[in-house]
Design a protein around this motif. Structure first.
Motif, PDB file in Angstrom:
ATOM      1  N   CYS A 184       3.007   3.049  -1.633  1.00 30.03           N
ATOM      2  CA  CYS A 184       3.717   1.880  -2.433  1.00 30.03           C
ATOM      3  C   CYS A 184       3.415   2.047  -3.791  1.00 30.03           C
ATOM      4  CB  CYS A 184       3.193   0.664  -1.790  1.00 30.03           C
ATOM      5  SG  CYS A 184       3.803  -0.825  -2.427  1.00 30.03           S
ATOM      6  N   MET A 185       4.410   2.129  -4.412  1.00 28.01           N
ATOM      7  CA  MET A 185       4.195   2.340  -6.001  1.00 28.01           C
ATOM      8  C   MET A 185       3.493   1.287  -6.977  1.00 28.01           C
ATOM      9  SD  MET A 185       7.938   4.069  -6.776  1.00 28.01           S
ATOM     10  CE  MET A 185       7.592   4.657  -8.170  1.00 28.01           C
ATOM     11  N   TYR A 186       3.509  -0.276  -6.689  1.00 30.15           N
ATOM     12  CA  TYR A 186       2.909  -1.198  -7.031  1.00 30.15           C
ATOM     13  C   TYR A 186       1.652  -1.475  -6.324  1.00 30.15           C
ATOM     14  CZ  TYR A 186       6.758  -1.135 -10.267  1.00 30.15           C
ATOM     15  OH  TYR A 186       7.826  -1.026 -11.379  1.00 30.15           O
ATOM     16  N   ALA A 187       1.372  -1.070  -5.176  1.00 29.20           N
ATOM     17  CA  ALA A 187       0.150  -1.138  -4.442  1.00 29.20           C
ATOM     18  C   ALA A 187      -0.391   0.253  -3.833  1.00 29.20           C
ATOM     19  CB  ALA A 187       0.371  -2.291  -3.381  1.00 29.20           C
ATOM     20  N   PRO A 188      -0.860   0.993  -4.804  1.00 28.70           N
ATOM     21  CA  PRO A 188      -1.120   2.415  -4.458  1.00 28.70           C
ATOM     22  C   PRO A 188      -2.343   2.608  -3.314  1.00 28.70           C
ATOM     23  CG  PRO A 188      -2.169   1.804  -6.671  1.00 28.70           C
ATOM     24  CD  PRO A 188      -1.054   0.799  -6.236  1.00 28.70           C
ATOM     25  N   GLU A 189      -3.009   1.479  -3.013  1.00 30.54           N
ATOM     26  CA  GLU A 189      -4.005   1.317  -1.940  1.00 30.54           C
ATOM     27  C   GLU A 189      -2.952   1.592  -0.604  1.00 30.54           C
ATOM     28  OE1 GLU A 189      -3.129  -3.100  -2.740  1.00 30.54           O
ATOM     29  OE2 GLU A 189      -3.472  -0.900  -3.782  1.00 30.54           O
ATOM     30  N   PHE A 190      -1.964   1.487  -0.567  1.00 27.63           N
ATOM     31  CA  PHE A 190      -0.949   1.665   0.711  1.00 27.63           C
ATOM     32  C   PHE A 190      -0.530   3.094   0.502  1.00 27.63           C
ATOM     33  CE2 PHE A 190      -1.111  -2.932   0.624  1.00 27.63           C
ATOM     34  CZ  PHE A 190      -1.428  -3.204   1.752  1.00 27.63           C
ATOM     35  N   THR A 191      -1.087   4.054   1.179  1.00 22.31           N
ATOM     36  CA  THR A 191      -0.795   5.515   0.848  1.00 22.31           C
ATOM     37  C   THR A 191      -0.811   6.113   2.383  1.00 22.31           C
ATOM     38  OG1 THR A 191      -1.019   7.414  -0.374  1.00 22.31           O
ATOM     39  CG2 THR A 191      -2.850   6.065  -0.071  1.00 22.31           C
ATOM     40  N   SER A 192      -0.264   7.347   2.593  1.00 27.76           N
ATOM     41  CA  SER A 192      -0.636   7.991   3.708  1.00 27.76           C
ATOM     42  C   SER A 192       0.080   9.504   3.560  1.00 27.76           C
ATOM     43  CB  SER A 192       0.022   7.420   5.160  1.00 27.76           C
ATOM     44  OG  SER A 192      -0.330   8.093   6.034  1.00 27.76           O
ATOM     45  N   HIS A 193      -0.155  10.267   4.555  1.00 29.11           N
ATOM     46  CA  HIS A 193       0.068  11.762   4.604  1.00 29.11           C
ATOM     47  C   HIS A 193       0.308  12.449   5.975  1.00 29.11           C
ATOM     48  CE1 HIS A 193      -3.668  13.684   4.941  1.00 29.11           C
ATOM     49  NE2 HIS A 193      -4.231  12.957   3.840  1.00 29.11           N
ATOM     50  N   SER A 194       1.193  13.221   6.109  1.00 30.63           N
ATOM     51  CA  SER A 194       1.228  13.962   7.253  1.00 30.63           C
ATOM     52  C   SER A 194       0.527  14.866   7.311  1.00 30.63           C
ATOM     53  CB  SER A 194       2.829  14.460   7.692  1.00 30.63           C
ATOM     54  OG  SER A 194       3.052  15.428   6.695  1.00 30.63           O
ATOM     55  N   GLU A 195       0.498  15.638   8.487  1.00 27.21           N
ATOM     56  CA  GLU A 195      -0.419  16.951   8.745  1.00 27.21           C
ATOM     57  C   GLU A 195       0.418  18.214   8.091  1.00 27.21           C
ATOM     58  OE1 GLU A 195      -1.206  18.106  12.558  1.00 27.21           O
ATOM     59  OE2 GLU A 195       0.910  17.834  13.209  1.00 27.21           O
ATOM     60  N   GLY A 196      -0.165  19.118   7.558  1.00 21.72           N
ATOM     61  CA  GLY A 196       0.403  20.497   7.050  1.00 21.72           C
ATOM     62  C   GLY A 196       0.903  21.369   8.096  1.00 21.72           C
ATOM     63  N   VAL A 197       1.937  22.318   7.829  1.00 23.36           N
ATOM     64  CA  VAL A 197       2.387  23.006   8.595  1.00 23.36           C
ATOM     65  C   VAL A 197       2.716  24.501   8.098  1.00 23.36           C
ATOM     66  CG1 VAL A 197       4.626  23.624  10.035  1.00 23.36           C
ATOM     67  CG2 VAL A 197       3.905  21.056   9.750  1.00 23.36           C
ATOM     68  N   ARG A 198       2.390  25.434   9.013  1.00 25.97           N
ATOM     69  CA  ARG A 198       2.373  27.012   8.555  1.00 25.97           C
ATOM     70  C   ARG A 198       3.473  27.475   9.309  1.00 25.97           C
ATOM     71  NH1 ARG A 198      -0.221  28.987   4.154  1.00 25.97           N
ATOM     72  NH2 ARG A 198       0.372  30.951   3.926  1.00 25.97           N
TER      73      ARG A 198
END
Length: 202
Positions: A184-198
């Motif tokens: 969330c650009m104006y509330a950067p504490e709301f962030t997440s990411h997926s797992e990596g893939v090879r």
């Protein structure tokens, strides 16, 4: 006390200092920090822990924004095109069509959200034109760049959303397909990411 840490330099006025350790020196208990103020008056501060990791070894980070990224191989069948999940045993070859599917779950309404999906260097996107899209009650702008595809949402209502786009395998090799990040650009504490893939292309 930062003055007792070898090699640390404390910035005058702010008290800022930075230190680092070799990977062999890092222990789990170092993640627990105690702060104690011994003099009077107001104090403020922050603490961050920064480290590096291979993209394909990153695990899923769950927050109010939950991401799940999967890759599928499109194959021809008697009834038409079908997609099958790509696993470690999947043998990709030049010319294959790969479908990226990102499932986003959000437990509250948010505004001005940016999602970035990294792409392996051996793949090329088929959607090369950036444009505004609308699906499942969600409007967003999809922007294709050299190393990633970006999704910009001015309003993200509570719910579950599925994003899909096609890629073409163009090079042989062993590739990291990166991760998908969202914030969330104006509330950067709301962030997440997926797992990596090879991925391997032969």
């Amino acid at each position: 006390d930062p003055t007792k840490i070898e090699g640390s330099q404390v910035e005058a006025g702010t008290g800022y200092f930075k230190t680092s350790w070799d990977k062999n020196e890092i222990k789990p208990e170092m993640g627990k920090v105690n702060l104690q103020k011994e003099d009077e008056g107001v104090a403020w501060g922050a603490l961050y822990w920064q480290y590096f990791e291979d993209l394909d070894k990153i695990t899923t980070h769950k927050t109010p924004l939950k991401l799940n990224k999967k890759l599928f191989l499109e194959q021809a069948s008697a009834s038409g095109p079908v997609i099958v999940p790509i696993t470690k045993k999947t043998k990709l070859k030049l010319g294959d069509k790969v479908i990226v599917r990102i499932v986003l779950k959000v437990d509250r309404r948010m505004e001005y959200v940016h999602m970035k999906d990294m792409r392996a260097s051996g793949f090329e996107p088929l959607n090369v034109f950036s444009k505004y899209r609308y699906q499942d009650g969600l409007g967003y702008y999809e922007s294709t760049k050299d190393a990633a595809t970006n999704f910009f949402m001015s309003v993200l209502p509570k719910g579950t959303y599925v994003f899909e786009y096609p890629l073409r395998v163009t090079h042989k090799g062993d590739f990291s397909n990166g991760i998908t990040t969202i914030q969330c650009m104006y509330a950067p504490e709301f962030t997440s990411h997926s797992e990596g893939v090879r991925l391997k292309v032969k």
